[in-house]
Design an enzyme around this catalytic site. Structure first.
Site, PDB file in Angstrom:
ATOM      1  N   CYS A  37       0.821  -1.217   0.000  1.00 46.08           N
ATOM      2  CA  CYS A  37       0.000   0.000   0.000  1.00 46.08           C
ATOM      3  C   CYS A  37       0.863   1.279   0.000  1.00 46.08           C
ATOM      4  O   CYS A  37       1.653   1.502   0.916  1.00 46.08           O
ATOM      5  CB  CYS A  37      -0.912  -0.012   1.225  1.00 46.08           C
ATOM      6  SG  CYS A  37      -1.875   1.512   1.372  1.00 46.08           S
ATOM      7  N   LYS A  64     -10.311  -8.068   6.145  1.00 47.02           N
ATOM      8  CA  LYS A  64      -9.957  -7.334   7.354  1.00 47.02           C
ATOM      9  C   LYS A  64      -9.970  -8.187   8.620  1.00 47.02           C
ATOM     10  O   LYS A  64     -10.998  -8.742   8.983  1.00 47.02           O
ATOM     11  CB  LYS A  64     -10.921  -6.151   7.516  1.00 47.02           C
ATOM     12  CG  LYS A  64     -10.948  -5.235   6.291  1.00 47.02           C
ATOM     13  CD  LYS A  64     -12.006  -4.146   6.432  1.00 47.02           C
ATOM     14  CE  LYS A  64     -12.280  -3.415   5.135  1.00 47.02           C
ATOM     15  NZ  LYS A  64     -11.162  -2.737   4.526  1.00 47.02           N
TER      16      LYS A  64
HETATM   17  N1  GSH Z   1      -6.850   8.131   2.527  1.00 48.04           N
HETATM   18  C1  GSH Z   1      -6.287   6.918   3.082  1.00 48.04           C
HETATM   19  C2  GSH Z   1      -6.217   5.855   1.993  1.00 48.04           C
HETATM   20  C3  GSH Z   1      -5.744   4.509   2.520  1.00 48.04           C
HETATM   21  C4  GSH Z   1      -6.133   3.367   1.574  1.00 48.04           C
HETATM   22  O1  GSH Z   1      -6.815   3.569   0.566  1.00 48.04           O
HETATM   23  N2  GSH Z   1      -5.679   2.152   1.909  1.00 48.04           N
HETATM   24  C5  GSH Z   1      -6.095   0.979   1.147  1.00 48.04           C
HETATM   25  C6  GSH Z   1      -4.924   0.055   0.828  1.00 48.04           C
HETATM   26  S1  GSH Z   1      -3.729   0.824  -0.215  1.00 48.04           S
HETATM   27  C7  GSH Z   1      -7.085   0.174   2.013  1.00 48.04           C
HETATM   28  O2  GSH Z   1      -6.920   0.061   3.202  1.00 48.04           O
HETATM   29  N3  GSH Z   1      -8.131  -0.374   1.380  1.00 48.04           N
HETATM   30  C8  GSH Z   1      -9.114  -1.195   2.017  1.00 48.04           C
HETATM   31  C9  GSH Z   1     -10.506  -0.814   1.679  1.00 48.04           C
HETATM   32  O3  GSH Z   1     -10.705   0.046   0.786  1.00 48.04           O
HETATM   33  O4  GSH Z   1     -11.432  -1.338   2.287  1.00 48.04           O
HETATM   34  C10 GSH Z   1      -4.904   7.241   3.661  1.00 48.04           C
HETATM   35  O5  GSH Z   1      -4.261   8.193   3.176  1.00 48.04           O
HETATM   36  O6  GSH Z   1      -4.478   6.581   4.612  1.00 48.04           O
END
Ligand code: GSH
Length: 245
Positions: A37, A64
Protein backbone atom coordinates in the site's frame (compact mmCIF):
# COMPACT_ATOMS: atom_id res chain seq x y z
CA UNK A 1 -17.65 -13.42 -3.01
CA UNK A 2 -14.62 -11.75 -1.41
CA UNK A 3 -12.82 -8.65 -2.60
CA UNK A 4 -10.82 -9.28 -5.83
CA UNK A 5 -7.65 -8.28 -3.98
CA UNK A 6 -8.30 -10.60 -1.02
CA UNK A 7 -5.76 -13.07 -2.42
CA UNK A 8 -2.86 -10.59 -2.76
CA UNK A 9 0.57 -11.90 -1.89
CA UNK A 10 0.38 -12.05 1.92
CA UNK A 11 3.72 -10.55 3.00
CA UNK A 12 6.51 -8.19 1.99
CA UNK A 13 9.26 -9.61 -0.21
CA UNK A 14 12.75 -8.52 -1.26
CA UNK A 15 14.34 -5.59 0.56
CA UNK A 16 11.09 -4.72 2.36
CA UNK A 17 10.92 -8.16 3.97
CA UNK A 18 14.24 -7.53 5.72
CA UNK A 19 12.87 -4.30 7.23
CA UNK A 20 9.62 -6.00 8.28
CA UNK A 21 11.59 -8.84 9.93
CA UNK A 22 13.59 -6.27 11.90
CA UNK A 23 10.36 -4.82 13.35
CA UNK A 24 8.56 -7.70 15.00
CA UNK A 25 9.26 -6.77 18.63
CA UNK A 26 6.64 -5.02 20.79
CA UNK A 27 6.97 -1.21 20.74
CA UNK A 28 4.90 1.82 21.84
CA UNK A 29 3.95 2.35 18.21
CA UNK A 30 2.34 -0.40 16.14
CA UNK A 31 1.88 0.08 12.39
CA UNK A 32 -0.88 -2.01 10.86
CA UNK A 33 0.25 -2.03 7.29
CA UNK A 34 0.18 -3.86 4.00
CA UNK A 35 3.43 -4.29 2.12
CA UNK A 36 1.88 -3.10 -1.15
CA UNK A 37 0.00 0.00 0.00
CA UNK A 38 1.50 3.35 -1.08
CA UNK A 39 -0.32 5.16 1.76
CA UNK A 40 1.24 2.79 4.27
CA UNK A 41 4.63 3.37 2.67
CA UNK A 42 4.35 7.09 3.48
CA UNK A 43 4.13 6.29 7.19
CA UNK A 44 6.77 3.60 6.88
CA UNK A 45 9.22 6.05 5.28
CA UNK A 46 8.58 8.62 8.01
CA UNK A 47 9.23 6.01 10.74
CA UNK A 48 12.41 4.85 9.01
CA UNK A 49 13.74 8.35 8.35
CA UNK A 50 13.05 9.46 11.91
CA UNK A 51 14.36 6.16 13.30
CA UNK A 52 11.29 5.75 15.50
CA UNK A 53 10.97 2.28 17.08
CA UNK A 54 7.85 0.54 15.76
CA UNK A 55 6.29 -2.87 15.40
CA UNK A 56 5.05 -3.87 11.94
CA UNK A 57 1.84 -5.89 11.80
CA UNK A 58 1.00 -7.10 8.30
CA UNK A 59 -2.74 -7.10 7.53
CA UNK A 60 -4.75 -7.65 4.38
CA UNK A 61 -7.19 -4.71 4.25
CA UNK A 62 -9.36 -6.61 1.75
CA UNK A 63 -9.83 -9.41 4.22
CA UNK A 64 -9.96 -7.33 7.35
CA UNK A 65 -8.81 -9.05 10.55
CA UNK A 66 -10.67 -8.34 13.82
CA UNK A 67 -7.47 -6.85 15.30
CA UNK A 68 -7.69 -4.03 12.70
CA UNK A 69 -11.50 -3.59 12.82
CA UNK A 70 -11.37 -3.21 16.58
CA UNK A 71 -9.21 -0.09 16.40
CA UNK A 72 -10.35 1.30 13.00
CA UNK A 73 -13.93 0.37 12.07
CA UNK A 74 -13.24 1.47 8.45
CA UNK A 75 -10.56 -1.20 8.33
CA UNK A 76 -8.16 0.87 6.23
CA UNK A 77 -4.38 0.76 6.29
CA UNK A 78 -2.32 2.51 7.43
CA UNK A 79 -3.64 2.44 10.98
CA UNK A 80 -1.34 3.00 13.92
CA UNK A 81 -1.76 2.32 17.59
CA UNK A 82 0.29 4.47 19.93
CA UNK A 83 0.17 3.85 23.67
CA UNK A 84 -3.10 1.99 23.09
CA UNK A 85 -4.76 4.78 21.05
CA UNK A 86 -5.54 4.44 17.34
CA UNK A 87 -5.10 6.81 14.39
CA UNK A 88 -5.56 6.49 10.67
CA UNK A 89 -5.24 8.54 7.43
CA UNK A 90 -1.66 8.52 6.20
CA UNK A 91 -1.06 12.30 6.19
CA UNK A 92 -2.49 12.66 9.70
CA UNK A 93 -0.37 9.78 10.97
CA UNK A 94 2.80 11.23 9.38
CA UNK A 95 2.23 14.57 11.13
CA UNK A 96 1.40 12.80 14.38
CA UNK A 97 4.72 10.94 14.30
CA UNK A 98 6.53 14.23 13.66
CA UNK A 99 4.80 15.77 16.73
CA UNK A 100 5.03 12.72 18.99
CA UNK A 101 8.79 12.25 18.47
CA UNK A 102 10.25 15.77 18.72
CA UNK A 103 13.72 14.50 19.63
CA UNK A 104 14.08 12.57 16.39
CA UNK A 105 15.12 13.81 12.94
CA UNK A 106 12.75 16.62 11.90
CA UNK A 107 10.79 16.23 8.68
CA UNK A 108 8.86 19.51 8.79
CA UNK A 109 10.68 22.85 8.52
CA UNK A 110 10.89 25.08 11.61
CA UNK A 111 9.70 28.27 9.91
CA UNK A 112 5.89 28.64 10.01
CA UNK A 113 5.58 29.62 6.34
CA UNK A 114 7.84 26.78 5.23
CA UNK A 115 5.77 24.31 7.27
CA UNK A 116 2.59 25.54 5.62
CA UNK A 117 4.29 25.38 2.21
CA UNK A 118 5.23 21.74 2.87
CA UNK A 119 1.61 20.95 3.79
CA UNK A 120 0.33 22.79 0.73
CA UNK A 121 2.38 20.60 -1.60
CA UNK A 122 1.72 17.43 0.37
CA UNK A 123 -1.96 18.20 -0.15
CA UNK A 124 -1.27 18.68 -3.88
CA UNK A 125 0.22 15.19 -3.99
CA UNK A 126 -2.86 13.66 -2.34
CA UNK A 127 -5.53 15.63 -4.18
CA UNK A 128 -3.95 16.06 -7.64
CA UNK A 129 -1.04 13.70 -8.34
CA UNK A 130 -2.48 10.52 -6.81
CA UNK A 131 -5.91 10.80 -8.51
CA UNK A 132 -4.27 11.62 -11.87
CA UNK A 133 -2.01 8.57 -11.48
CA UNK A 134 -5.05 6.35 -10.92
CA UNK A 135 -7.12 7.92 -13.73
CA UNK A 136 -4.29 7.11 -16.12
CA UNK A 137 -3.65 3.63 -14.71
CA UNK A 138 -7.34 2.70 -14.83
CA UNK A 139 -8.11 4.24 -18.24
CA UNK A 140 -9.73 1.77 -20.62
CA UNK A 141 -9.75 0.72 -23.35
CA UNK A 142 -6.03 0.94 -24.02
CA UNK A 143 -6.86 0.89 -27.75
CA UNK A 144 -8.26 4.43 -27.34
CA UNK A 145 -4.86 6.01 -27.91
CA UNK A 146 -5.99 9.68 -27.88
CA UNK A 147 -7.91 9.08 -24.63
CA UNK A 148 -4.93 7.32 -23.09
CA UNK A 149 -2.54 10.09 -24.18
CA UNK A 150 -4.84 12.70 -22.66
CA UNK A 151 -4.75 10.95 -19.28
CA UNK A 152 -0.95 10.50 -19.54
CA UNK A 153 -0.55 14.20 -20.25
CA UNK A 154 -2.84 15.20 -17.37
CA UNK A 155 -0.73 13.10 -15.03
CA UNK A 156 2.53 14.52 -16.40
CA UNK A 157 1.16 18.05 -15.91
CA UNK A 158 0.66 17.40 -12.19
CA UNK A 159 4.26 16.16 -11.88
CA UNK A 160 5.63 19.20 -13.64
CA UNK A 161 3.58 21.57 -11.47
CA UNK A 162 4.91 19.79 -8.38
CA UNK A 163 8.52 20.03 -9.58
CA UNK A 164 8.12 23.76 -10.25
CA UNK A 165 7.19 24.26 -6.60
CA UNK A 166 10.47 22.70 -5.44
CA UNK A 167 13.10 24.96 -3.93
CA UNK A 168 16.33 25.73 -5.75
CA UNK A 169 18.68 22.83 -5.12
CA UNK A 170 21.22 23.59 -2.43
CA UNK A 171 24.27 21.86 -1.04
CA UNK A 172 24.08 19.21 -3.72
CA UNK A 173 20.67 17.99 -2.54
CA UNK A 174 17.77 17.78 -4.91
CA UNK A 175 14.97 17.08 -2.50
CA UNK A 176 11.83 19.24 -2.52
CA UNK A 177 13.24 21.67 0.02
CA UNK A 178 16.92 21.21 -0.79
CA UNK A 179 19.61 19.12 0.80
CA UNK A 180 17.69 16.57 2.88
CA UNK A 181 14.48 14.57 2.48
CA UNK A 182 11.50 16.09 4.27
CA UNK A 183 7.84 15.20 4.78
CA UNK A 184 6.62 16.32 1.36
CA UNK A 185 9.22 14.13 -0.38
CA UNK A 186 8.11 11.09 1.62
CA UNK A 187 4.42 11.83 0.99
CA UNK A 188 5.06 11.73 -2.78
CA UNK A 189 7.72 8.97 -2.90
CA UNK A 190 5.43 5.89 -3.07
CA UNK A 191 3.99 7.02 -6.40
CA UNK A 192 7.42 7.74 -7.84
CA UNK A 193 8.31 4.18 -6.90
CA UNK A 194 5.27 2.87 -8.80
CA UNK A 195 5.76 4.70 -12.11
CA UNK A 196 6.98 1.45 -13.69
CA UNK A 197 3.49 0.01 -13.20
CA UNK A 198 2.24 2.55 -15.75
CA UNK A 199 4.90 1.33 -18.20
CA UNK A 200 3.73 -2.17 -17.63
CA UNK A 201 0.02 -1.63 -18.24
CA UNK A 202 -0.35 1.55 -20.28
CA UNK A 203 2.60 1.49 -22.66
CA UNK A 204 5.87 3.38 -22.20
CA UNK A 205 5.56 6.05 -19.53
CA UNK A 206 8.51 8.37 -19.51
CA UNK A 207 9.29 11.74 -18.07
CA UNK A 208 11.10 13.83 -20.70
CA UNK A 209 14.81 14.53 -20.22
CA UNK A 210 14.44 18.18 -21.25
CA UNK A 211 15.57 21.20 -19.21
CA UNK A 212 11.95 21.77 -18.19
CA UNK A 213 12.01 18.37 -16.43
CA UNK A 214 15.50 18.64 -14.91
CA UNK A 215 14.28 19.53 -11.42
CA UNK A 216 11.87 16.54 -11.45
CA UNK A 217 14.52 14.14 -12.72
CA UNK A 218 17.10 15.32 -10.17
CA UNK A 219 14.49 14.98 -7.41
CA UNK A 220 13.55 11.47 -8.57
CA UNK A 221 17.22 10.42 -8.62
CA UNK A 222 17.84 11.78 -5.11
CA UNK A 223 14.85 9.88 -3.74
CA UNK A 224 15.81 6.67 -5.52
CA UNK A 225 19.18 6.78 -3.74
CA UNK A 226 17.55 7.14 -0.32
CA UNK A 227 18.02 4.03 1.83
CA UNK A 228 14.51 4.09 3.31
CA UNK A 229 13.07 4.42 -0.21
CA UNK A 230 14.65 1.33 -1.68
CA UNK A 231 14.54 -0.65 1.56
CA UNK A 232 10.74 -0.43 1.80
CA UNK A 233 10.23 -1.74 -1.75
CA UNK A 234 9.01 -5.27 -2.33
CA UNK A 235 9.81 -7.42 -5.36
CA UNK A 236 8.20 -6.37 -8.63
CA UNK A 237 6.37 -9.62 -9.41
CA UNK A 238 3.78 -9.59 -6.59
CA UNK A 239 3.29 -5.84 -7.18
CA UNK A 240 2.74 -6.38 -10.91
CA UNK A 241 0.01 -8.95 -10.17
CA UNK A 242 -1.71 -6.57 -7.81
CA UNK A 243 -2.26 -3.94 -10.48
CA UNK A 244 -3.33 -6.44 -13.14
CA UNK A 245 -6.95 -6.01 -14.17
N1 GSH B 1 -6.85 8.13 2.53
C1 GSH B 1 -6.29 6.92 3.08
C2 GSH B 1 -6.22 5.86 1.99
C3 GSH B 1 -5.74 4.51 2.52
C4 GSH B 1 -6.13 3.37 1.57
O1 GSH B 1 -6.81 3.57 0.57
N2 GSH B 1 -5.68 2.15 1.91
C5 GSH B 1 -6.10 0.98 1.15
C6 GSH B 1 -4.92 0.05 0.83
S1 GSH B 1 -3.73 0.82 -0.22
C7 GSH B 1 -7.09 0.17 2.01
O2 GSH B 1 -6.92 0.06 3.20
N3 GSH B 1 -8.13 -0.37 1.38
C8 GSH B 1 -9.11 -1.19 2.02
C9 GSH B 1 -10.51 -0.81 1.68
O3 GSH B 1 -10.71 0.05 0.79
O4 GSH B 1 -11.43 -1.34 2.29
C10 GSH B 1 -4.90 7.24 3.66
O5 GSH B 1 -4.26 8.19 3.18
O6 GSH B 1 -4.48 6.58 4.61
Amino acid sequence: MGHPDADVHPVATGAAKTVVDRHQEDQDLILYGSWFCPFVQRVWLVLEEKKVPYKWVEVNPYNKPDSLMKINPRGLVPTVEHDGKALYESSVICEFIEDAYPDHQKLLPVDAYDRAYSRLWSDFVSTRIVPAFHRYLQFLPVTDLPGLEEKRQEFLDTLLTFSRAMREPKEGGFFFGGSSPMMVDLIAAPWLQRLWVLDEYKGPFFVPLTTEWKRWNDWANSLSDLKSYYETESDKEPTRKLYKR
